[in-house]
Design an enzyme around this catalytic site. Structure first.
Site, short mmCIF file in Angstrom:
data_model
loop_
_atom_site.label_atom_id
_atom_site.label_comp_id
_atom_site.label_asym_id
_atom_site.label_seq_id
_atom_site.Cartn_x
_atom_site.Cartn_y
_atom_site.Cartn_z
N THR A 1 13.04 4.74 7.56
CA THR A 1 13.55 5.99 8.30
C THR A 1 13.33 5.92 9.63
O THR A 1 12.09 5.62 10.15
CB THR A 1 13.03 7.16 7.90
OG1 THR A 1 12.95 7.31 6.48
CG2 THR A 1 13.64 8.51 8.43
N LYS B 1 9.83 4.49 15.73
CA LYS B 1 9.10 4.52 14.35
C LYS B 1 10.02 4.09 13.29
O LYS B 1 11.33 4.28 13.31
CB LYS B 1 8.51 5.91 13.93
CG LYS B 1 9.38 7.04 13.65
CD LYS B 1 9.97 7.01 12.19
CE LYS B 1 8.97 6.96 11.07
NZ LYS B 1 9.54 6.75 9.94
N ASN C 1 6.56 1.89 -2.13
CA ASN C 1 7.43 2.90 -2.29
C ASN C 1 7.60 3.52 -3.69
O ASN C 1 8.42 4.42 -4.06
CB ASN C 1 8.88 2.14 -2.06
CG ASN C 1 9.56 2.08 -0.59
OD1 ASN C 1 9.64 3.10 0.06
ND2 ASN C 1 9.10 1.02 0.00
N GLU D 1 8.04 -2.10 5.62
CA GLU D 1 6.81 -2.06 4.68
C GLU D 1 6.60 -3.22 3.64
O GLU D 1 7.42 -3.68 2.96
CB GLU D 1 7.41 -0.66 3.74
CG GLU D 1 7.34 0.54 4.40
CD GLU D 1 8.14 1.50 3.45
OE1 GLU D 1 7.89 2.79 3.90
OE2 GLU D 1 8.81 1.26 2.53
N THR E 1 5.18 7.14 9.97
CA THR E 1 4.80 7.49 8.77
C THR E 1 4.22 6.26 8.02
O THR E 1 2.90 6.23 7.90
CB THR E 1 6.19 7.87 7.96
OG1 THR E 1 7.20 6.92 8.43
CG2 THR E 1 6.84 9.38 8.53
N THR F 1 3.21 10.47 -3.82
CA THR F 1 2.10 10.59 -4.25
C THR F 1 0.78 9.98 -3.61
O THR F 1 -0.13 10.43 -3.76
CB THR F 1 2.03 10.34 -5.76
OG1 THR F 1 2.49 8.89 -5.85
CG2 THR F 1 3.25 11.22 -6.46
#
Length: 402
Positions: free
Chosen positions: A189, A178, A397, A275, A152, A402
């Site tokens: 996740t 992942k 995040n 991230e 992702t 979007t």
């Protein structure tokens, strides 16, 4: 022994593949599968979140007998908090994958990752699963397609593969995972999949997975959030030809060590790819009253937002480290704690030590930052992994949907 270039399909009996079916807005792969040519011994561990995604319910049912032939995975949509329709969609994924492979529905596991609270585009999923059998391969191309299909916000794929000798035969253990954000497993996740050609008792495999998970996947954190979809599934083909492994087997310790090593490498790769992260952070705690206490303290330190931002800023602010140790809720003598940043001692006996600030700055700007904490209170020890907290984490995040 590490298998260079090894992947999820290196163990005997496995193929994998992936493709783009339309769940992601870009042309990146978003559905994939791992398939075993024989009925594999299987086991799994799952998120402890009370909000568990529909695919977990389906996979639990499939694994009641401890057997699997395939795992089908989609990214781009978590199929979590989607009610009865979400459950129906997860069952439909299982049924269609089974139909395409000509296997029993109960022999197929399902996993999903992505945005929570949105229904799957089942027309895309259907067409993707129909196309998957022709994409399954027993070479690195198939493994590459699968690892790309499960990502992702990840920037890189996560893979590990080792070999270990059991009964004089080379046994392969491999994994793919992942995870980049919403990482704080209590089982990130996070999805992880392991394959091996070992002949292994199902109960022994399940127990080993739980033990290895506690030492690895449960010792990483990126942001302190536990997903609705965390899952680790393992399949063993048994095609290596060894005698059945369990804890009484003379080669059990070697196999368990190799299995745990693969889990650790995948877990560390997830933490490093957090991230927006620029550094891997490793916290090693010694001298705790128990291993459990050490695990709690190590994970508290590595998960501290203040510690994480200090690492990002290359600031040798050891006060944030002892503050995290002190709030972990575990027994600690506040008069005898030592702290090191790499080889640089900053605290001894809970008293400040003069150190070279420039050397600390250079060290903290490296790719990996290791924090050592010695509590001098017992024999307990543990290691936890995480990453720094950067501006990019907020940017990623703040606009995830979007």
């Amino acid at each position: 022994m590490v298998v260079d270039g090894g992947s999820i399909i290196t163990p005997k009996g496995f193929s994998a593949g992936g493709l783009h079916c339309g769940l992601k807005k870009t042309e990146r792969h978003d559905i994939g599968a791992i398939v075993c040519e024989v009925v594999a011994t299987a086991a799994a561990v799952y998120t402890t979140s009370v909000f568990q995604a529909a695919p977990l319910k389906v996979t639990r049912e499939s694994l009641v007998d401890g057997k699997l032939r395939a795992i089908v995975v989609n990214s781009g949509n978590a199929n979590a908090c989607t009610g009865q329709q979400g459950e129906a969609d997860a069952y439909a994924m299982r049924a269609e994958m089974a139909r395409q492979l000509g296997v029993a529905e109960k022999d197929v596991a399902v996993a999903s990752t992505g945005v929570i609270g949105e229904l799957l585009k089942m027309d895309c999923v259907q067409s993707g699963i129909e196309a998957l059998p022709l994409r399954l391969r027993q070479d690195e191309g198939g493994a590459e397609d699968f690892t790309q299909a499960i990502l992702t916000t990840d920037l890189v794929k996560k893979e590990a593969c080792v070999s270990v000798v059991v009964d004089g035969k080379d046994v392969i253990i491999a994994g793919a995972a992942k995870g980049s954000g919403m990482i704080h497993p209590n089982m990130a996740t996070m999805l992880a999949f392991m394959t091996t050609d070992a002949n292994i008792d199902q109960a022994a495999l399940q127990q080993l997975m739980r033990q290895a998970t506690d030492l690895t996947f449960n010792m990483i954190t990126v942001d302190g959030d536990t997903s609705t979809n965390d899952m680790l599934v393992s399949m063993a083909s048994g095609l290596a030809g060894n005698q059945a492994l369990d804890s009484s087997h003379p080669d059990w310790a070697a196999f368990a060590k190799a299995f745990t090593y693969v889990c650790q490498k995948l877990a560390m790769a997830i933490a490093r790819d957090g991230e927006g992260a620029t550094r891997l952070v490793e916290v090693v705690v010694h001298g705790a009253v128990s291993d459990h206490s050490a695990r709690v303290i190590a994970k508290t330190v590595v998960g501290s937002s203040l510690v994480k931002t200090a690492v990002f800023g290359a600031d040798a602010n050891w006060g944030r480290i002892i503050a995290a140790v002190g709030r972990a809720g575990e027994p600690v003598n506040p008069d005898q704690v030592d702290v090191q940043l790499g080889a640089i001692s900053v605290l001894e006996g809970s008293r400040p030590v003069a150190f070279d600030e420039e050397a600390a700055l250079v060290y903290l700007k490296g790719d990996t930052v290791r924090i050592f904490v010695d509590l001098h209170g017992g024999e307990g020890q543990a290691t936890a992994w995480g990453c720094d907290l950067t501006y990019d984490y907020v940017r990623i995040n703040a606009a995830y949907r979007t």
